[in-house]
Design a protein around this motif. Structure first.
Motif, mmCIF file in Angstrom:
data_model
loop_
_atom_site.group_PDB
_atom_site.id
_atom_site.type_symbol
_atom_site.label_atom_id
_atom_site.label_comp_id
_atom_site.label_asym_id
_atom_site.label_seq_id
_atom_site.Cartn_x
_atom_site.Cartn_y
_atom_site.Cartn_z
ATOM 1 N N TYR A 31 1.002 -1.059 -0.095
ATOM 2 C CA TYR A 31 0.085 -0.078 -0.104
ATOM 3 C C TYR A 31 0.758 1.100 0.107
ATOM 4 C CZ TYR A 31 -3.348 -3.517 1.500
ATOM 5 O OH TYR A 31 -3.975 -4.879 1.738
ATOM 6 N N TYR A 33 1.098 5.772 -0.506
ATOM 7 C CA TYR A 33 0.540 6.900 -0.196
ATOM 8 C C TYR A 33 1.518 8.076 -0.507
ATOM 9 C CZ TYR A 33 -1.505 3.422 2.959
ATOM 10 O OH TYR A 33 -2.120 2.041 3.575
ATOM 11 N N TYR A 35 1.250 12.203 0.855
ATOM 12 C CA TYR A 35 0.751 13.191 1.826
ATOM 13 C C TYR A 35 1.457 14.511 1.718
ATOM 14 C CZ TYR A 35 -1.371 9.442 5.038
ATOM 15 O OH TYR A 35 -2.153 8.302 5.114
ATOM 16 N N PHE A 91 5.287 13.888 1.315
ATOM 17 C CA PHE A 91 5.626 12.904 1.856
ATOM 18 C C PHE A 91 5.186 11.542 1.185
ATOM 19 C CE2 PHE A 91 7.943 14.507 5.246
ATOM 20 C CZ PHE A 91 7.332 15.531 5.889
ATOM 21 N N THR A 98 -2.983 -2.884 5.926
ATOM 22 C CA THR A 98 -3.695 -1.971 6.752
ATOM 23 C C THR A 98 -4.685 -2.517 7.858
ATOM 24 O OG1 THR A 98 -5.786 -2.222 5.212
ATOM 25 C CG2 THR A 98 -3.874 -0.532 4.726
ATOM 26 N N GLY A 99 -5.583 -1.659 8.371
ATOM 27 C CA GLY A 99 -6.332 -2.326 9.480
ATOM 28 C C GLY A 99 -5.760 -2.145 10.644
ATOM 29 N N VAL A 100 -5.689 -3.404 11.400
ATOM 30 C CA VAL A 100 -5.289 -3.472 12.573
ATOM 31 C C VAL A 100 -3.856 -3.372 12.807
ATOM 32 C CG1 VAL A 100 -5.339 -5.042 14.747
ATOM 33 C CG2 VAL A 100 -7.229 -4.929 13.205
ATOM 34 N N SER A 101 -3.033 -3.625 11.846
ATOM 35 C CA SER A 101 -1.436 -3.546 12.017
ATOM 36 C C SER A 101 -0.872 -2.817 10.968
ATOM 37 C CB SER A 101 -1.016 -4.933 11.854
ATOM 38 O OG SER A 101 -1.613 -6.023 13.025
ATOM 39 N N GLY A 102 -1.484 -1.634 10.663
ATOM 40 C CA GLY A 102 -1.176 -0.645 9.588
ATOM 41 C C GLY A 102 -0.022 0.204 9.870
ATOM 42 N N GLU A 103 0.840 -0.162 10.258
ATOM 43 C CA GLU A 103 2.115 0.977 10.583
ATOM 44 C C GLU A 103 2.481 1.314 8.998
ATOM 45 O OE1 GLU A 103 3.613 -1.919 13.695
ATOM 46 O OE2 GLU A 103 2.872 -2.261 12.011
ATOM 47 N N ALA A 104 2.385 2.786 8.878
ATOM 48 C CA ALA A 104 2.833 3.483 7.806
ATOM 49 C C ALA A 104 4.241 4.050 7.965
ATOM 50 C CB ALA A 104 1.869 4.401 7.567
ATOM 51 N N PHE A 105 5.213 3.887 7.034
ATOM 52 C CA PHE A 105 6.518 4.239 7.043
ATOM 53 C C PHE A 105 6.467 5.542 5.901
ATOM 54 C CE2 PHE A 105 8.189 1.493 10.367
ATOM 55 C CZ PHE A 105 7.039 0.343 10.208
ATOM 56 N N PHE A 106 7.255 6.546 6.452
ATOM 57 C CA PHE A 106 7.234 7.655 5.627
ATOM 58 C C PHE A 106 8.813 7.916 5.060
ATOM 59 C CE2 PHE A 106 3.173 9.823 5.682
ATOM 60 C CZ PHE A 106 2.387 9.044 6.895
ATOM 61 N N GLY A 107 8.986 8.320 4.174
ATOM 62 C CA GLY A 107 10.162 9.051 3.473
ATOM 63 C C GLY A 107 10.349 10.230 4.074
ATOM 64 N N ASN B 30 -9.259 1.867 14.035
ATOM 65 C CA ASN B 30 -8.607 0.554 14.419
ATOM 66 C C ASN B 30 -7.228 0.719 15.085
ATOM 67 O OD1 ASN B 30 -10.067 -1.480 13.030
ATOM 68 N ND2 ASN B 30 -9.834 -0.593 10.930
ATOM 69 N N ASN B 31 -6.627 1.746 14.870
ATOM 70 C CA ASN B 31 -5.255 1.997 15.652
ATOM 71 C C ASN B 31 -4.793 3.420 15.455
ATOM 72 O OD1 ASN B 31 -3.607 2.547 12.943
ATOM 73 N ND2 ASN B 31 -4.138 0.400 12.516
ATOM 74 N N GLN B 33 -1.420 6.010 15.748
ATOM 75 C CA GLN B 33 -0.019 5.852 15.722
ATOM 76 C C GLN B 33 0.743 7.206 15.984
ATOM 77 O OE1 GLN B 33 1.217 3.906 11.838
ATOM 78 N NE2 GLN B 33 -0.760 3.782 11.325
ATOM 79 N N TYR B 35 4.107 9.693 15.722
ATOM 80 C CA TYR B 35 5.188 10.259 14.691
ATOM 81 C C TYR B 35 5.803 11.153 15.364
ATOM 82 C CZ TYR B 35 3.076 7.460 11.179
ATOM 83 O OH TYR B 35 2.549 6.185 10.212
ATOM 84 N N LEU B 43 8.846 12.242 8.311
ATOM 85 C CA LEU B 43 8.098 11.623 9.756
ATOM 86 C C LEU B 43 8.509 10.436 10.144
ATOM 87 C CD1 LEU B 43 4.554 12.714 8.152
ATOM 88 C CD2 LEU B 43 5.449 13.586 10.393
ATOM 89 N N HIS B 45 8.199 6.988 12.348
ATOM 90 C CA HIS B 45 7.188 6.181 12.910
ATOM 91 C C HIS B 45 7.709 6.001 14.283
ATOM 92 C CE1 HIS B 45 4.934 2.713 14.069
ATOM 93 N NE2 HIS B 45 3.914 3.350 13.063
ATOM 94 N N LEU B 48 2.572 2.302 17.232
ATOM 95 C CA LEU B 48 1.275 2.008 16.731
ATOM 96 C C LEU B 48 0.554 1.221 18.051
ATOM 97 C CD1 LEU B 48 -0.220 0.827 13.418
ATOM 98 C CD2 LEU B 48 -0.608 -0.320 15.627
ATOM 99 N N ARG B 50 -3.098 -0.444 18.942
ATOM 100 C CA ARG B 50 -4.272 -0.792 18.443
ATOM 101 C C ARG B 50 -5.484 -0.642 19.467
ATOM 102 N NH1 ARG B 50 -2.013 -6.820 16.778
ATOM 103 N NH2 ARG B 50 -0.398 -6.277 15.813
ATOM 104 N N ASP B 92 -6.321 6.306 11.977
ATOM 105 C CA ASP B 92 -7.036 5.694 10.621
ATOM 106 C C ASP B 92 -8.523 6.180 10.584
ATOM 107 O OD1 ASP B 92 -7.348 2.194 11.704
ATOM 108 O OD2 ASP B 92 -8.465 4.031 12.343
ATOM 109 N N GLY B 101 -5.987 2.343 4.973
ATOM 110 C CA GLY B 101 -4.990 2.955 5.616
ATOM 111 C C GLY B 101 -4.623 4.684 5.569
#
Lengths: 115, 115
Positions: A31, A33, A35, A91, A98-107, B30-31, B33, B35, B43, B45, B48, B50, B92, B101
């Motif tokens: 996934y 994204y 921003y 970004f 996604t959902g319960v375990s959806g850590e998103a890592f950013f550049g 759901n969660n 996070q 940053y 950013l 991380h 997270l 839940r 989220d 996500g």
């Protein structure tokens, strides 16, 4: 440790020009994204991308914006005709799920300055 | 809107003290996070948590979540000058039916730790 990389780190462009911002997400993520953060303001969602198509976009993401995953590694954001108000930090982010375990890592971001 | 909102907007403390930042949000999640963003940078991380968790630890970080109050807190213990940064919570959009996500960010807390 895997990371999201973005290039260039800073782009200056003239109003009306097209820009392409590039991102290499974490390799096993699914996934993706974009921003943006205008100076001093909140980080705002632009678009999410999954399975080679846009899954959601915000009201900011108008016809001037497009995204592409041209190969197995790159994820790009194109702004067709830049405006002064497009100046912001952009970004890219990726997540494995996604959902319960959806850590998103950013550049680290691309600072776009439109003059 | 869904956005998390942090408070305080700014926090200034001495090295060695604990820093507590709070985040409130409006719809089901759901969660959540947290940053960190150094000035003008990307950013990072942090953690997270839940919706079925109440507390989580990572090194000097402790995050709590109270879904009944729709709030979260980030505690940094024994702060260091290097902890100086902006801290954001991001939720989220489960309660809004958003897909895949999308994150909503607050305005952040600017933490300054004086040596």
């Amino acid at each position: 440790e895997p990371e999201v990389t973005q290039t260039p780190s800073h782009q200056v462009t003239q109003m009306g020009q097209e820009v392409i911002l590039r991102c290499v997400p974490i390799s096993n993520h699914l996934y993706f994204y974009w921003y943006r953060q205008i100076l001093g303001q909140k980080v705002e969602f632009l678009v999410s991308f999954y399975n080679n198509e846009i899954s959601e976009k915000s009201e900011i993401f108008d016809d001037q914006f497009s995204v592409e995953r041209p190969d197995g590694s790159n994820f790009t954001l194109k702004i067709r005709s830049t405006k002064l108000e497009d100046s912001a930090m952009y970004f890219c982010a990726s997540s494995g799920m996604t959902g319960v375990s959806g850590e998103a890592f950013f550049g680290q971001g691309t600072r776009l300055t439109v003059v | 809107s869904q956005q998390g909102e942090e408070d305080p907007q700014a926090l200034s403390i001495q090295e060695g003290e604990n820093a507590t930042m709070n985040c409130s949000y409006k719809t089901s999640i759901n969660n959540l996070q947290w940053y960190r963003q150094n000035s003008g940078r990307g950013l990072v991380h942090l953690i997270l948590i839940r919706s079925n968790e109440r507390e989580k630890h990572s090194g000097r970080l402790r995050v709590t979540l109270d879904t009944s109050k729709k709030s979260s807190s980030l505690l940094i213990t024994a702060s260091r000058a290097a902890d100086t940064a902006s801290y954001f919570c991001a939720t989220d959009a489960f309660g809004r039916g958003s897909t895949l996500g999308r994150l909503y960010f607050g305005r952040g807390t600017q933490l300054t730790v004086w040596p």
